[in-house]
Each structure stands twice: as C-alpha cells, then as structure tokens.
Design a protein around this motif. Structure first.
Motif, PDB file in Angstrom:
ATOM      1  N   GLU A 102       0.909  -1.423   0.058  1.00 28.21           N
ATOM      2  CA  GLU A 102       0.084  -0.071   0.070  1.00 28.21           C
ATOM      3  C   GLU A 102       0.984   1.092  -0.074  1.00 28.21           C
ATOM      4  OE1 GLU A 102      -3.100  -0.040  -0.525  1.00 28.21           O
ATOM      5  OE2 GLU A 102      -3.371  -2.362  -0.204  1.00 28.21           O
ATOM      6  N   PHE A 103       2.219   1.259   0.105  1.00 18.86           N
ATOM      7  CA  PHE A 103       3.146   2.281   0.192  1.00 18.86           C
ATOM      8  C   PHE A 103       3.483   2.394  -1.136  1.00 18.86           C
ATOM      9  CE2 PHE A 103       5.039   4.977   3.607  1.00 18.86           C
ATOM     10  CZ  PHE A 103       4.123   4.907   4.370  1.00 18.86           C
ATOM     11  N   ASP A 104       2.797   3.021  -2.020  1.00 19.24           N
ATOM     12  CA  ASP A 104       3.361   3.155  -3.270  1.00 19.24           C
ATOM     13  C   ASP A 104       3.664   4.589  -3.886  1.00 19.24           C
ATOM     14  OD1 ASP A 104       2.192   0.600  -4.467  1.00 19.24           O
ATOM     15  OD2 ASP A 104       0.305   1.443  -4.043  1.00 19.24           O
ATOM     16  N   SER A 105       3.862   5.526  -3.057  1.00 20.96           N
ATOM     17  CA  SER A 105       4.630   6.961  -3.374  1.00 20.96           C
ATOM     18  C   SER A 105       4.719   7.820  -2.147  1.00 20.96           C
ATOM     19  CB  SER A 105       3.351   7.511  -4.236  1.00 20.96           C
ATOM     20  OG  SER A 105       2.108   7.908  -3.548  1.00 20.96           O
ATOM     21  N   VAL A 106       5.077   9.038  -2.305  1.00 19.47           N
ATOM     22  CA  VAL A 106       5.369   9.807  -0.905  1.00 19.47           C
ATOM     23  C   VAL A 106       4.074  10.367  -0.676  1.00 19.47           C
ATOM     24  CG1 VAL A 106       6.001  12.059  -0.679  1.00 19.47           C
ATOM     25  CG2 VAL A 106       7.497  10.771  -1.918  1.00 19.47           C
ATOM     26  N   LEU A 107       3.010  10.477  -1.385  1.00 23.48           N
ATOM     27  CA  LEU A 107       1.475  10.738  -1.184  1.00 23.48           C
ATOM     28  C   LEU A 107       1.020   9.800  -0.055  1.00 23.48           C
ATOM     29  CD1 LEU A 107      -0.628  12.482  -1.296  1.00 23.48           C
ATOM     30  CD2 LEU A 107      -1.508  11.465  -3.196  1.00 23.48           C
ATOM     31  N   ASP A 108       1.193   8.394  -0.239  1.00 25.49           N
ATOM     32  CA  ASP A 108       0.827   7.415   0.872  1.00 25.49           C
ATOM     33  C   ASP A 108       1.494   7.735   2.135  1.00 25.49           C
ATOM     34  OD1 ASP A 108      -0.499   6.278  -1.109  1.00 25.49           O
ATOM     35  OD2 ASP A 108       0.825   4.626  -1.738  1.00 25.49           O
ATOM     36  N   GLY A 109       2.737   8.137   2.140  1.00 23.80           N
ATOM     37  CA  GLY A 109       3.368   8.136   3.498  1.00 23.80           C
ATOM     38  C   GLY A 109       2.705   9.646   3.993  1.00 23.80           C
ATOM     39  N   ILE A 110       2.366  10.516   3.292  1.00 22.83           N
ATOM     40  CA  ILE A 110       1.725  11.843   3.900  1.00 22.83           C
ATOM     41  C   ILE A 110       0.492  11.552   4.505  1.00 22.83           C
ATOM     42  CG2 ILE A 110       0.703  14.060   3.239  1.00 22.83           C
ATOM     43  CD1 ILE A 110       3.070  14.430   1.290  1.00 22.83           C
ATOM     44  N   LEU A 227       1.994  24.751   4.134  1.00 20.30           N
ATOM     45  CA  LEU A 227       1.926  25.172   2.698  1.00 20.30           C
ATOM     46  C   LEU A 227       3.014  24.227   2.174  1.00 20.30           C
ATOM     47  CD1 LEU A 227       1.042  26.982   0.608  1.00 20.30           C
ATOM     48  CD2 LEU A 227       2.917  28.454   1.335  1.00 20.30           C
ATOM     49  N   GLY A 228       4.031  23.875   2.601  1.00 17.12           N
ATOM     50  CA  GLY A 228       5.181  22.983   1.829  1.00 17.12           C
ATOM     51  C   GLY A 228       4.600  21.618   1.600  1.00 17.12           C
ATOM     52  N   LEU A 229       3.846  21.150   2.800  1.00  8.26           N
ATOM     53  CA  LEU A 229       3.202  19.815   2.412  1.00  8.26           C
ATOM     54  C   LEU A 229       2.007  19.655   1.547  1.00  8.26           C
ATOM     55  CD1 LEU A 229       3.389  17.162   3.967  1.00  8.26           C
ATOM     56  CD2 LEU A 229       1.338  17.745   5.558  1.00  8.26           C
ATOM     57  N   LEU A 230       1.259  20.828   1.326  1.00 11.64           N
ATOM     58  CA  LEU A 230       0.282  20.896   0.416  1.00 11.64           C
ATOM     59  C   LEU A 230       0.896  21.251  -0.946  1.00 11.64           C
ATOM     60  CD1 LEU A 230      -2.007  23.506   1.946  1.00 11.64           C
ATOM     61  CD2 LEU A 230      -2.375  21.035   1.513  1.00 11.64           C
ATOM     62  N   ILE A 231       2.155  21.705  -1.137  1.00 10.90           N
ATOM     63  CA  ILE A 231       2.848  21.594  -2.494  1.00 10.90           C
ATOM     64  C   ILE A 231       3.463  20.245  -2.741  1.00 10.90           C
ATOM     65  CG2 ILE A 231       4.905  22.590  -3.549  1.00 10.90           C
ATOM     66  CD1 ILE A 231       4.402  25.024  -1.971  1.00 10.90           C
ATOM     67  N   THR A 232       3.881  19.692  -1.898  1.00 14.17           N
ATOM     68  CA  THR A 232       4.322  18.313  -1.894  1.00 14.17           C
ATOM     69  C   THR A 232       3.243  17.578  -2.418  1.00 14.17           C
ATOM     70  OG1 THR A 232       6.100  18.644  -0.274  1.00 14.17           O
ATOM     71  CG2 THR A 232       5.559  16.410  -0.976  1.00 14.17           C
ATOM     72  N   ILE A 233       2.025  17.601  -1.849  1.00 11.70           N
ATOM     73  CA  ILE A 233       0.893  16.705  -2.059  1.00 11.70           C
ATOM     74  C   ILE A 233       0.602  16.845  -3.626  1.00 11.70           C
ATOM     75  CG2 ILE A 233      -1.624  16.431  -1.896  1.00 11.70           C
ATOM     76  CD1 ILE A 233      -1.216  16.832   1.260  1.00 11.70           C
ATOM     77  N   VAL A 234       0.401  18.081  -4.103  1.00 17.24           N
ATOM     78  CA  VAL A 234       0.100  18.547  -5.479  1.00 17.24           C
ATOM     79  C   VAL A 234       1.192  17.957  -6.465  1.00 17.24           C
ATOM     80  CG1 VAL A 234      -0.197  20.472  -7.183  1.00 17.24           C
ATOM     81  CG2 VAL A 234      -1.191  20.856  -4.892  1.00 17.24           C
ATOM     82  N   LEU A 235       2.508  18.104  -6.118  1.00 18.44           N
ATOM     83  CA  LEU A 235       3.460  17.638  -6.968  1.00 18.44           C
ATOM     84  C   LEU A 235       3.436  15.906  -6.759  1.00 18.44           C
ATOM     85  CD1 LEU A 235       6.763  19.636  -5.884  1.00 18.44           C
ATOM     86  CD2 LEU A 235       5.292  19.754  -7.974  1.00 18.44           C
TER      87      LEU A 235
END
Length: 335
Positions: A102-110, A227-235
């Motif tokens: 289930e850990f496929d991407s950085v988004l999953d970690g977030i 804000l940095g986290l939200l930018i990371t989510i978008v990327l």
C-alpha cells in the motif's frame, strides 16, 4: 453542555480533516480499514504510549534537575515531541511493514502520517478543551478551540507526515545510502518541527517573554510547513498521474485497455465525471464497476513503475498479470 462541546469540538474537526486528506489521494484510495485504523491508532494507543512515556521521563528529569523552568522547558520542548512522534510514527511504520504494497508513493506516506496525527490531535484536543472548560468556563473553551482545532489544527498531521515521507523515500529510493537515512531523517524532522512549535508556544506564556509575538511566529512557522506539505501533495499527485499515463500507454497499444478508458484513468477529474454520469442514470452497478476498473488501472501502473524503478522482479510479474486479467474481465462487461 461544556463537556459535550469539548468532546465534539475535539473530535469532529480532526475527523473532518482526516476525511479530506484521505479524499486527496485521488488516484489510489487507501483501504478504509487502514484509514480508520491509522486514525484510531493516533486516538488511543499512540496517546496512551506518549502519556505514559512522558510521565516516566518527567519524574526522571525532575528527580535529576529538580522543579523549575528548566524542567518544564525540557519536558515541553524535547520530551513531548520525541515521545509523541515516536508513538505516532510507530503506526505509520507498521503500515509500511505489514502492508508494504500500500506504500506506493510519497503521497501514501503523507496520508498515513496525517491520519495518525489527526487521531492524536483529536484526543489531545478533547483533553485540553475539557480542562479549559473545567477551570475557566465556556469562553476559555471557545478560545482554545479556535487555537487548537482551527489555527493549529493541522500540526500533528504535519509533524507525523514527515515520518511518512521518510518511509516513502525508504520504499522508493534506489540508493542504499538514502534508504539507510530516510527514516531517521524523517523522524528527526518531525520531532524538530514539533519541538519548535512547543517551544514557541511556551515562550508565549513565559513571564517577561515575547508573548503574542512568539505565538505569531509559531503560527507562521507551522503554516509555512503545512503549505510546503500541500505543495508536496500537489507535486505527488502530478507525479502519480505521469506514472499512470506512461505505464498504461503500453496496455492501450497491446489492446488490453481502450483509448477512452485510458484517457479517463489518467485524469482524476474525468474519473469523477464518469462516476457521476453512472450515478445520474441510477446505474450503481456500473458506478462500482468503473471505480474498480480505474483502481485496477492505477495499481497496474504503480506496479509496473516499481518493477522498472526497483527491479522487484520476484513480486510484480504475477501481480501485474493478475491485474491485467481483472482489467480485461471488466472491459468485457463494459463492451
């Protein structure tokens, strides 16, 4: 009345934030069992573990350096961030360890880090709101609610999401050196961000200290992190979309996936519109079938990406073939 407000004011906003972060994972939703489990871990086991650890370490600190400001600063600025982030991070690590697929991407970690953080923030808010109401009444409860649930409501999610990012980097990095340091660095960053927040808030209440200026700096620092986290989510979402477009193109060329379904699978917006179109016609069976189809397409793209990047040849060929068979079966129903 105040007790009910404390309970609702502590739990409801955090549960709402948790639903939003789960919804943001547009291309591959995490299993609901893990979503709820991560939130509940933060709500109960992590909170209990952190509280017990803090009580033990607080007694140890005070037995060595005595009562006073130094002990309070050490407890608030170091012990609390360390124990809480380790207790919360353990849940994310268990998901990573047990449900590695289930850990496929950085988004999953977030997502997993945030869910645990929101659960922890919920129980912490309930306790603080109860205390404010018992000591100073309903006005103090409202003020504290605005501070903890609104202005600083995303803090615990932000802190623990850094640990989740560290685990995602560990999962996806090719370099052994990066794998070795990813989790310790993620944990350290989570503790440091938490410590900075606690220290600034403590300065707010310190006699002769900077007062509201420290609170303003804390708010600015925390929201810059969010804000940095939200930018990371978008990327991360854009990166996931690129994986889907790249690794499903071959499936169109080979005749497994139609061009129309490929184009829909590559767009979260088009997926939503396709689902709504089925719902408007009252075709709930097709709505579920389309959701399943695009979920399988995403899984297929991610497995092919992991195979290409990490060389997980022992695992993914059978999984990839199984996904292709399931996609083919659904496409036959759609024909």
């Amino acid at each position: 009345m105040g007790c009910v407000l404390a309970l609702v004011g502590g739990l409801l906003p955090m549960a709402g934030y948790a639903l939003v972060i789960a919804w943001l994972d547009r291309y591959e939703r995490e299993p609901w069992l893990l979503i709820v489990g991560a939130f509940l871990w933060g709500l109960v086991p992590a909170a209990i573990a952190a509280l017990v650890s803090q009580l033990i370490l607080d007694m140890l600190i005070r037995s060595i350096i005595g009562e006073g400001l130094a002990a309070e600063w050490l407890q608030t600025g170091l012990v609390a961030p360390m124990t809480e982030e380790i207790a919360k991070g353990l849940a994310v690590f268990l998901v990573f360890l047990i449900f590695r697929r289930e850990f496929d991407s950085v988004l999953d970690g977030i997502v997993y880090g945030s869910l645990v953080g929101f659960g922890f923030g919920a129980i912490e808010n309930v306790l603080y709101l109860f205390g404010a109401y018992a000591e100073e009444g309903i006005e103090a409860l409202i003020i504290l609610f605005i501070l903890r649930a609104v202005l600083f409501g995303l803090n615990h999610a932000f802190f623990t999401s850094l640990i989740g990012v560290g685990l995602a980097v560990l999962r996806l990095a090719r370099s052994q050196a990066i794998k070795l340091v990813a989790l310790p660095v993620g944990l350290m960053l989570g503790i440091m961000a938490h410590s900075l927040h606690n220290t600034l808030v403590l300065l707010t209440a310190a006699e002769g200290g900077p007062g509201l200026a420290a609170l303003g700096i804390a708010l600015l620092a925390d929201w810059m992190g969010v804000l940095g986290l939200l930018i990371t989510i978008v990327l991360a979402l854009r990166r996931e979309q690129a994986w889907i477009a790249e690794y499903l193109r071959e499936e169109v060329e080979n005749g497994l996936l139609s061009q129309r379904h490929y184009e829909i699978a590559c767009s979260a917006w088009r997926r939503m519109l396709a689902g709504w179109a089925a719902l408007r016609r009252g075709d709930f069976r097709r709505y579920r079938r389309l959701g399943r189809l695009y979920h399988l397409c995403t899984r297929l793209a991610f497995k092919k990406y992991q195979q290409a990047r990490l060389g997980e040849a022992a695992l993914h060929p059978a999984a990839i073939e199984q996904l292709r068979q399931e996609i083919a079966a659904i496409q036959m129903q759609e024909a």
